[in-house]
Design a protein around this motif. Structure first.
Motif, PDB file in Angstrom:
ATOM      1  N   LEU A  82     -10.053  -2.554   3.441  1.00  0.00           N
ATOM      2  CA  LEU A  82     -10.011  -1.096   3.532  1.00  0.00           C
ATOM      3  C   LEU A  82      -9.650  -0.455   2.194  1.00  0.00           C
ATOM      4  O   LEU A  82     -10.327   0.468   1.731  1.00  0.00           O
ATOM      5  CB  LEU A  82      -8.998  -0.690   4.608  1.00  0.00           C
ATOM      6  N   CYS A  83      -8.616  -0.960   1.543  1.00  0.00           N
ATOM      7  CA  CYS A  83      -8.194  -0.389   0.254  1.00  0.00           C
ATOM      8  C   CYS A  83      -9.232  -0.626  -0.839  1.00  0.00           C
ATOM      9  O   CYS A  83      -9.526   0.273  -1.626  1.00  0.00           O
ATOM     10  CB  CYS A  83      -6.843  -0.974  -0.164  1.00  0.00           C
ATOM     11  N   VAL A  84      -9.797  -1.822  -0.875  1.00  0.00           N
ATOM     12  CA  VAL A  84     -10.789  -2.131  -1.905  1.00  0.00           C
ATOM     13  C   VAL A  84     -12.055  -1.319  -1.679  1.00  0.00           C
ATOM     14  O   VAL A  84     -12.639  -0.803  -2.634  1.00  0.00           O
ATOM     15  CB  VAL A  84     -11.077  -3.649  -1.961  1.00  0.00           C
ATOM     16  N   SER A  85     -12.489  -1.165  -0.436  1.00  0.00           N
ATOM     17  CA  SER A  85     -13.662  -0.337  -0.149  1.00  0.00           C
ATOM     18  C   SER A  85     -13.454   1.083  -0.644  1.00  0.00           C
ATOM     19  O   SER A  85     -14.358   1.694  -1.218  1.00  0.00           O
ATOM     20  CB  SER A  85     -13.950  -0.310   1.352  1.00  0.00           C
ATOM     21  N   THR A  86     -12.264   1.617  -0.431  1.00  0.00           N
ATOM     22  CA  THR A  86     -11.931   2.963  -0.899  1.00  0.00           C
ATOM     23  C   THR A  86     -11.997   3.039  -2.421  1.00  0.00           C
ATOM     24  O   THR A  86     -12.560   3.975  -2.984  1.00  0.00           O
ATOM     25  CB  THR A  86     -10.534   3.377  -0.397  1.00  0.00           C
TER      26      THR A  86
ATOM     27  N   VAL B  80       0.845  -1.202   0.000  1.00  0.00           N
ATOM     28  CA  VAL B  80       0.000   0.000   0.000  1.00  0.00           C
ATOM     29  C   VAL B  80       0.874   1.244   0.000  1.00  0.00           C
ATOM     30  O   VAL B  80       0.648   2.181  -0.776  1.00  0.00           O
ATOM     31  CB  VAL B  80      -0.963   0.002   1.213  1.00  0.00           C
ATOM     32  N   ALA B  81       1.903   1.271   0.844  1.00  0.00           N
ATOM     33  CA  ALA B  81       2.793   2.436   0.923  1.00  0.00           C
ATOM     34  C   ALA B  81       3.503   2.686  -0.408  1.00  0.00           C
ATOM     35  O   ALA B  81       3.610   3.832  -0.855  1.00  0.00           O
ATOM     36  CB  ALA B  81       3.817   2.248   2.040  1.00  0.00           C
ATOM     37  N   ARG B  82       3.978   1.621  -1.048  1.00  0.00           N
ATOM     38  CA  ARG B  82       4.644   1.791  -2.342  1.00  0.00           C
ATOM     39  C   ARG B  82       3.664   2.312  -3.396  1.00  0.00           C
ATOM     40  O   ARG B  82       4.005   3.181  -4.198  1.00  0.00           O
ATOM     41  CB  ARG B  82       5.282   0.468  -2.808  1.00  0.00           C
ATOM     42  N   ALA B  83       2.454   1.787  -3.398  1.00  0.00           N
ATOM     43  CA  ALA B  83       1.456   2.233  -4.378  1.00  0.00           C
ATOM     44  C   ALA B  83       1.060   3.679  -4.132  1.00  0.00           C
ATOM     45  O   ALA B  83       0.924   4.461  -5.081  1.00  0.00           O
ATOM     46  CB  ALA B  83       0.228   1.320  -4.333  1.00  0.00           C
ATOM     47  N   VAL B  84       0.877   4.069  -2.876  1.00  0.00           N
ATOM     48  CA  VAL B  84       0.559   5.472  -2.564  1.00  0.00           C
ATOM     49  C   VAL B  84       1.710   6.354  -3.024  1.00  0.00           C
ATOM     50  O   VAL B  84       1.499   7.396  -3.645  1.00  0.00           O
ATOM     51  CB  VAL B  84       0.254   5.655  -1.060  1.00  0.00           C
TER      52      VAL B  84
ATOM     53  N   LYS C  75      -2.658   9.949   1.171  1.00  0.00           N
ATOM     54  CA  LYS C  75      -1.982   9.909   2.466  1.00  0.00           C
ATOM     55  C   LYS C  75      -2.976   9.506   3.555  1.00  0.00           C
ATOM     56  O   LYS C  75      -2.633   8.739   4.459  1.00  0.00           O
ATOM     57  CB  LYS C  75      -1.352  11.267   2.786  1.00  0.00           C
ATOM     58  N   SER C  76      -4.203   9.978   3.469  1.00  0.00           N
ATOM     59  CA  SER C  76      -5.228   9.595   4.447  1.00  0.00           C
ATOM     60  C   SER C  76      -5.507   8.099   4.401  1.00  0.00           C
ATOM     61  O   SER C  76      -5.672   7.459   5.445  1.00  0.00           O
ATOM     62  CB  SER C  76      -6.527  10.368   4.199  1.00  0.00           C
ATOM     63  N   LEU C  77      -5.557   7.531   3.191  1.00  0.00           N
ATOM     64  CA  LEU C  77      -5.743   6.087   3.064  1.00  0.00           C
ATOM     65  C   LEU C  77      -4.591   5.338   3.727  1.00  0.00           C
ATOM     66  O   LEU C  77      -4.803   4.371   4.464  1.00  0.00           O
ATOM     67  CB  LEU C  77      -5.873   5.683   1.590  1.00  0.00           C
ATOM     68  N   LEU C  78      -3.370   5.794   3.489  1.00  0.00           N
ATOM     69  CA  LEU C  78      -2.205   5.149   4.091  1.00  0.00           C
ATOM     70  C   LEU C  78      -2.256   5.253   5.615  1.00  0.00           C
ATOM     71  O   LEU C  78      -1.967   4.288   6.324  1.00  0.00           O
ATOM     72  CB  LEU C  78      -0.917   5.762   3.536  1.00  0.00           C
ATOM     73  N   LYS C  79      -2.673   6.401   6.129  1.00  0.00           N
ATOM     74  CA  LYS C  79      -2.784   6.569   7.575  1.00  0.00           C
ATOM     75  C   LYS C  79      -3.871   5.670   8.157  1.00  0.00           C
ATOM     76  O   LYS C  79      -3.717   5.119   9.254  1.00  0.00           O
ATOM     77  CB  LYS C  79      -3.049   8.041   7.913  1.00  0.00           C
ATOM     78  N   LEU C  80      -4.966   5.482   7.423  1.00  0.00           N
ATOM     79  CA  LEU C  80      -6.014   4.554   7.866  1.00  0.00           C
ATOM     80  C   LEU C  80      -5.474   3.128   7.920  1.00  0.00           C
ATOM     81  O   LEU C  80      -5.783   2.366   8.846  1.00  0.00           O
ATOM     82  CB  LEU C  80      -7.218   4.616   6.931  1.00  0.00           C
ATOM     83  N   CYS C  81      -4.674   2.768   6.929  1.00  0.00           N
ATOM     84  CA  CYS C  81      -4.068   1.431   6.911  1.00  0.00           C
ATOM     85  C   CYS C  81      -3.114   1.255   8.094  1.00  0.00           C
ATOM     86  O   CYS C  81      -3.093   0.195   8.721  1.00  0.00           O
ATOM     87  CB  CYS C  81      -3.342   1.189   5.588  1.00  0.00           C
ATOM     88  N   LEU C  82      -2.355   2.279   8.401  1.00  0.00           N
ATOM     89  CA  LEU C  82      -1.458   2.213   9.558  1.00  0.00           C
ATOM     90  C   LEU C  82      -2.258   2.065  10.848  1.00  0.00           C
ATOM     91  O   LEU C  82      -1.901   1.282  11.725  1.00  0.00           O
ATOM     92  CB  LEU C  82      -0.582   3.463   9.629  1.00  0.00           C
TER      93      LEU C  82
END
Length: 185
Positions: free
Chosen positions: A80-84, A40-44, A161-168
């Motif tokens: 989480l990522c797929v829902s987004t 996820v981080a690499r893709a973001v 960045k918000s998506l990445l923070k949600l994943c974290l």
């Protein structure tokens, strides 16, 4: 390689910084980070502007010691990522089908969906005890990277960045970070 991460990197990736903080060899796949979270981080990173990439770097310490095993952390990140991505609305038919199957499989692994979807119907029972590592290392990383790539079509740096923070935030808290272990304090 699936093509989602094939982007020239002129800026350092947050995962490369994490590898340095963890005192691992320079890599964008540090062993101390959960492989799906790393994907996820690499893709973001790959879908952010140069300024957006720089904004990701302060998040680096939060990735340390997130490499927990089990289906749940991987499935939670995929869901989480797929829902987004699905909420973004700009999907081709095959993307909607693939991401829908990825979402249903993640929900199955989280215990909220009765049956897995897509090819997971076959590999989950066949691989047995090896299916968790296969999902975490290969399947979930691909699903998450594709979902971020799809979400990036309608998202700006702030939303990525918000998506990445949600994943974290969805990760279990580490018992201690590598930097705290190495500082001697």
């Amino acid at each position: 390689m699936n093509g989602y991460g094939v982007v020239h990197r002129s800026d350092p990736c947050v995962m490369e910084l994490v590898s340095r903080l963890a005192r691992e060899p320079w890599t964008d796949r540090p062993a101390c980070v959960h492989p799906v979270l790393s994907a996820v981080a690499r893709a973001v990173h790959d879908h952010s502007s140069s300024a957006g990439r720089r904004e990701l770097l302060p998040l680096a310490p939060l990735f340390l010691d997130t490499a927990s095993p089990g289906f749940e952390p991987s499935a939670r990140l995929v869901a989480l990522c797929v829902s987004t991505a699905l909420a973004g609305g700009e999907l081709a038919g095959d993307e909607r089908r693939r991401l829908g199957a990825a979402h249903r499989t993640a929900l199955h692994l989280l215990g909220t969906e009765e049956h897995p979807a897509g090819s997971a119907r076959w590999w989950l029972p066949v691989l047995g005890h090896r299916s968790e590592a296969f999902y975490r290392t290969f399947v979930a990383t691909e699903h998450a990277a594709e979902a971020v790539a799809v979400a990036a079509r309608t998202a700006n740096d702030v939303r990525l960045k918000s998506l990445l923070k949600l994943c974290l935030a969805a990760q279990p808290s580490p018992s201690c970070s590598a930097s705290a272990q190495n500082s001697g304090s």
